[in-house]
Write an enzyme that holds these catalytic residues in place. Sequence first.
Site, mmCIF file in Angstrom:
data_model
loop_
_atom_site.group_PDB
_atom_site.id
_atom_site.type_symbol
_atom_site.label_atom_id
_atom_site.label_comp_id
_atom_site.label_asym_id
_atom_site.label_seq_id
_atom_site.Cartn_x
_atom_site.Cartn_y
_atom_site.Cartn_z
ATOM 1 N N ASP A 119 0.852 -1.184 0.000
ATOM 2 C CA ASP A 119 0.000 0.000 0.000
ATOM 3 C C ASP A 119 0.888 1.234 0.000
ATOM 4 O O ASP A 119 2.000 1.206 0.538
ATOM 5 C CB ASP A 119 -0.912 0.010 1.229
ATOM 6 N N ASP A 135 -6.956 -1.218 -4.757
ATOM 7 C CA ASP A 135 -8.074 -0.881 -3.869
ATOM 8 C C ASP A 135 -8.984 0.160 -4.514
ATOM 9 O O ASP A 135 -10.209 0.093 -4.390
ATOM 10 C CB ASP A 135 -7.551 -0.335 -2.536
#
Length: 165
Positions: A119, A135
């Site tokens: 991330d 995402d």
Amino acid sequence: MIIIVMIIVTAILVCVDQMIKIWAVGELAAKGISKPFIKFADTEIINLTYTENTGAAFGIMSDKQWFTIGVASVGLIAFTVYMLKCYNKSKFAMIVSAMVISGGIGNLIDRIRCGYVVDYLEVKIFDFAIFNFADVCVTVGVVLLLIYFLFFAESENEKSKIRRR
């Protein structure tokens, strides 16, 4: 033809996701830095900040890799099979589904390859989870599908019934 377009869109989005993650590992993780990405005057809105998510959304189920891999795999397969069965109902729904599927595949690749999801997008204007391009694909795709099914799918069904008469 729409299935071919769906496969191409999925492949492109998965490649983009993986290329960004490779960049994030090389630039952010290797240097241990956080970079402003979107800034308005002196206010940081989104920063590029490397983190490794060993769980699902928002870190739920941390360190339960086999469980998250299993759930993601079953969900991806079920969603893909459902969309392929309904593929001739809406080209829009198919393309948007490719976004959802590509996001799921992108994060699944990370889970299998690394044991965590890379991330790097950190919203600074309020306290929120750090996330990634995959995402974004899943979230935007699901929101667009919900809008489609809530407001447009019924009218398309009615139009197709009228055309059949």
